[in-house]
Design an enzyme around this catalytic site. Structure first.
Site, short mmCIF file in Angstrom:
data_model
loop_
_atom_site.label_atom_id
_atom_site.label_comp_id
_atom_site.label_asym_id
_atom_site.label_seq_id
_atom_site.Cartn_x
_atom_site.Cartn_y
_atom_site.Cartn_z
N CYS A 42 -14.18 -6.91 -21.34
CA CYS A 42 -14.74 -7.66 -20.21
C CYS A 42 -14.73 -6.81 -18.95
O CYS A 42 -15.67 -6.84 -18.15
CB CYS A 42 -13.95 -8.93 -19.98
SG CYS A 42 -14.09 -10.16 -21.28
N ASP A 77 7.28 11.17 9.01
CA ASP A 77 7.30 9.90 9.73
C ASP A 77 6.32 9.79 10.89
O ASP A 77 6.17 8.71 11.45
CB ASP A 77 8.71 9.65 10.29
CG ASP A 77 9.02 10.56 11.46
OD1 ASP A 77 9.40 10.05 12.52
OD2 ASP A 77 8.88 11.78 11.31
N ASP A 87 2.81 14.60 10.96
CA ASP A 87 3.08 14.76 9.53
C ASP A 87 1.91 14.28 8.67
O ASP A 87 1.89 14.54 7.47
CB ASP A 87 4.33 13.96 9.13
CG ASP A 87 5.58 14.46 9.82
OD1 ASP A 87 5.70 15.68 9.99
OD2 ASP A 87 6.42 13.63 10.21
N CYS A 131 -10.41 -9.60 -21.61
CA CYS A 131 -9.89 -8.42 -22.29
C CYS A 131 -10.44 -7.16 -21.65
O CYS A 131 -11.23 -7.22 -20.69
CB CYS A 131 -10.23 -8.45 -23.78
SG CYS A 131 -12.01 -8.32 -24.09
N ASP A 136 10.27 16.41 6.30
CA ASP A 136 10.15 16.76 7.71
C ASP A 136 11.55 16.60 8.32
O ASP A 136 12.35 15.80 7.84
CB ASP A 136 9.15 15.83 8.38
CG ASP A 136 9.17 15.96 9.89
OD1 ASP A 136 8.91 17.06 10.38
OD2 ASP A 136 9.47 14.95 10.56
#
Length: 753
Positions: A37, A641, A645, A34, A436
């Site tokens: 824990c 990409d 960037d 739980c 971009d």
């Protein structure tokens, strides 16, 4: 246990605090039940000297620990876990374990049901007017094995919790059912000879059986939430066909080295990342990109480990093995996301830290309230037991991680890799999406967009000449001309005496005539004039196109025969993606290093307005523009990409990397919180959608987890519920949370045709 050096290119949004000196250690933890824990395991690990930060995940039964490197640190971490009452195991033990059947682990539940159902006969009989009371000794004989053999796990875990000075679900179950069993034994022993008092053995036995059933259903659902990672692991072949001096030899994939040559037969999966040396085939890359259409691979093309070979036999040269492969990177990203802790989980952690002690106090208050108000001792005890049972916080600990596991898993199956839980939680709040330009909104390489010829010349014949002269050049513009001629299926004439002038152009002889191809300044310098092309040049320059010219050299004079314009093309999905995002109320912008004319021309083609374009941006300044947008109080998503960037991706609230072919993708993926494994821009909106749906599931799960306890505890305290009903409700709460999370597995991205 896995020890991983920290990659300093990771996004600052990473859940755990990291520095170049830190070491990340992944550790599996068995025995947690739980949210309490989770808190106890985290406290135990944080006490180990050198530990900087800890995130424990109940759904994956794992811990991610940031430590300062030191001797025997891994052993000390394992000892801390064991001393806290849990079992330290390998980080991927749950995933790497052999596949189990649907009914694995059901034995204890079935035995509990067999022993408990006869105890329910009096309750069932009273509903139809019958009195099926069993002898007390038989009730004791049936209930005791359930209590102390099948329920031993609750005593063991509860005792460890007490020793650690905390509480958990197991402690509540052990206390509640032990009280019911002990009360029944006491009532039996003090009853007069021959009398059969009302006993509560069925309450303790049935509660334990129901809790075991709930835990079994949880475990079964957990196996489904990790199915995405299991499927990715299953894509890796165990054997490769090594091509050596003696022909093909089958070797384990772990023994394959970079540079080896392998044979891949039709229908087999590529074992590692490689490049095609011989042959041609079609490759199913859907596991990588989510795209179902096969991709043609010829000599020189890259192939990715785990993808499926079509009907061609190919020889490949290995470029990456082991943890360096794309598939291994994908698996790591998905595992990182599923092991991470979402910011919303902090609320759960704070609540769970005080939840169990509060419940014990409430149970004691319930007992005293009923007893002091004049009710019998057994009535007071049973109501207190009911409070203990229904308050078990299993669902609370599963609510967030179960949804994150299901959401990130199904996203990965559709080519969307979500690296951390914070990115998942933030993405749906997007107010501004910044793209971009080159390689993201556009295809990322030059194309021949215009071929303007002199009125007296045949266009196709001249294009064939231009392609022939440039056929041996590796310059991007030359390759664009050759590709344009190939698209028209033009036969190229023979060319000779090709001479290159670096930075200016080429010249060569075709069918006895000498042609020059180069930039406008060079052609002008050599005496070429552009009178017939003045208007075309003005139009092309206003669009920001890159220009070159083709001229014929004859008798010492240069005659310009054609002007060629080159530019990038928008991706087919770009305009639709912009429209879709704008329809959702999201502002869309474009960031580009191109001049204003070129940037505005491309923006117009994808549906962006002039004021939505930021042009003339140096690579190092992209992050500053993103930061300025964030300072306006908006949630900013950056989509890029390449290497240039990466700073902007890291600066945004959420970075989305497009995994295009070519250099720089790995850097962008590390800087971004989300990676799209194919260049379809529709996946940007899909990523925002799965973020929205996953966060919605988290909120739904937390609502139901809290409502079970908030509504159930008062009902139990006031005697409305019985222990059996409380046990059923507690088990149902965990199952409902897991089942609700698993509904995400049916999600599919909406991709525009």
């Amino acid at each position: 246990m896995n020890a991983v050096p920290i990659d300093t290119t990771l996004s600052p949004m990473t859940t755990l605090n990291s520095s170049p000196e830190n070491l990340r250690i992944d550790l599996g933890i068995h025995g947690m039940t739980c949210a309490s824990c989770v808190a106890r395991a985290e406290r135990a690990l944080k006490k180990v000297p050198g530990v900087q930060d800890v995130a424990v995940n109940l759904a994956t039964e794992s811990a991610r620990i940031m430590v300062l490197p030191s001797e025997q640190i891994e052993a000390r971490l394992k000892r801390a876990v064991r001393d806290a009452g849990y079992e330290p195991v390998a980080a991927n033990a749950a995933i790497d374990a052999p596949s189990e059947g649907a009914w694995a682990g059901f034995g204890p539940v079935a035995l509990g049901a067999v022993l408990s159902l006869p105890l329910m006969l009096p309750m069932l009989g009273s509903a139809v007017g019958q009195h099926w009371m069993m002898p007390a000794w038989l009730q004791f004989a049936l209930a005791t094995p359930v209590q102390f053999i099948l329920g031993a796990r609750f005593y063991k875990a509860g005792w460890h919790a007490l020793k650690a000075g905390s509480g958990n679900m197991d402690l509540l179950v052990a206390m509640g059912t032990s009280a019911g069993w002990a009360l029944s034994v006491w009532l039996w022993l003090k009853s007069s000879s021959g009398a059969t008092p009302h006993l509560y053995f069925e309450a303790s036995a049935v509660v334990i059986t129901l809790v075991l059933l709930g835990k079994w259903l949880e475990a079964r659902a957990k196996r489904q939430t990790t199915s995405a990672i299991r499927a990715l692991h299953g894509l890796r072949p165990e054997v490769a066909h090594l091509l050596g001096l003696d022909g093909e030899v089958d070797v384990p994939v772990d023994e394959v080295l970079a540079g080896d040559e392998l044979v891949v037969r039709p229908g087999e999966r590529f074992a590692v990342d490689a490049r095609v040396l011989e042959g041609q085939t079609q490759v199913d890359e859907s596991m990588l990109t989510g795209e179902p259409l096969p991709v043609t691979k010829t000599v020189g093309d890259p192939v990715t480990g785990g993808t499926l070979n079509g009907d061609g036999r190919v020889v490949i040269q290995v470029t990456a093995v082991g943890v360096d492969t794309v598939l291994a990177n994908i698996i790591q990203l998905v595992e990182d996301a599923q092991a991470a802790k979402a910011p919303i989980q902090r609320l759960v952690d704070k609540v769970s830290a005080v939840f169990v002690p509060v419940v014990i106090v409430l149970a004691l208050a319930t007992f005293l309230g009923w007893w002091l108000s004049g009710h019998a001792l057994d009535v007071a005890v049973i109501h207190a037991v009911t409070v203990l049972v229904i308050a078990c916080p299993c669902a609370l600990g599963l609510a967030t991680p179960a949804a994150i596991m299901a959401g990130t898993g199904v996203a990965a199956q559709h080519g969307i890799l979500i690296k951390d839980a914070q990115a998942l939680e933030l993405a749906h709040k997007a107010q501004v999406v910044v793209f971009d330009k080159t390689g993201t909104l556009t295809v990322g390489h030059a194309r021949l967009t215009d071929f303007v010829v002199h009125p007296d010349v045949d266009e196709q014949q001249l294009l064939a000449v231009a392609a022939a002269v440039q056929s041996g050049s590796s310059h991007p513009l030359a390759r664009a001309v050759v590709a344009a001629a190939a698209d028209k299926s033009l036969a190229l004439p023979e060319v000779s005496q090709v001479l290159s002038t670096p930075g200016k152009g080429l010249q060569g002889t075709v069918l006895g005539a000498e042609y020059l191809i180069g930039n406008l300044a060079w052609i002008t310098e050599l005496g070429g004039t552009f009178e017939p092309f003045q208007q075309a040049l003005l139009d092309l320059q206003s669009r920001g196109a890159t220009l070159s010219a083709l001229a014929l050299s004859h008798a010492g004079r240069l005659k310009v025969l054609a002007v060629m314009a080159f530019g990038d093309e928008p991706k087919p999905s770009a305009a639709a993606a912009v429209t879709n995002l704008r329809a959702q109320g999201i502002q869309v912008m474009m960031l580009s290093g191109d001049n204003q004319a070129a940037a505005q021309a491309m923006a117009k083609r994808v549906g962006l307005q002039p004021d939505e374009v930021i042009s003339d941006v140096l690579p190092g300044d992209k992050a500053a523009h993103i930061t300025r947008l964030k300072q306006g109080g908006q949630t900013v998503i950056m989509v890029g990409d390449g290497v240039n960037d990466a700073p902007a991706l890291a600066a945004a609230d959420v970075g989305i990397a497009m995994a295009n072919a070519g250099g720089g993708t790995d850097v962008a993926m590390h800087a971004a919180g989300i990676t799209l494994m194919r260049g379809d821009l529709a996946l940007v909106a899909a990523a925002l959608d799965i973020s929205h749906r996953t966060v919605a599931k988290i909120r739904q799960n937390l609502f139901w987890a809290f409502i079970y306890n908030v509504a159930g505890i008062p009902l139990a305290a006031f005697g409305v519920l019985s222990p059996v009903m409380a046990g059923a409700a507690m088990a149902l709460s965990s199952v409902s949370v897991m089942s609700n999370a698993l509904l995400l597995k049916r999600w599919k991205p909406k991709i525009n045709d």
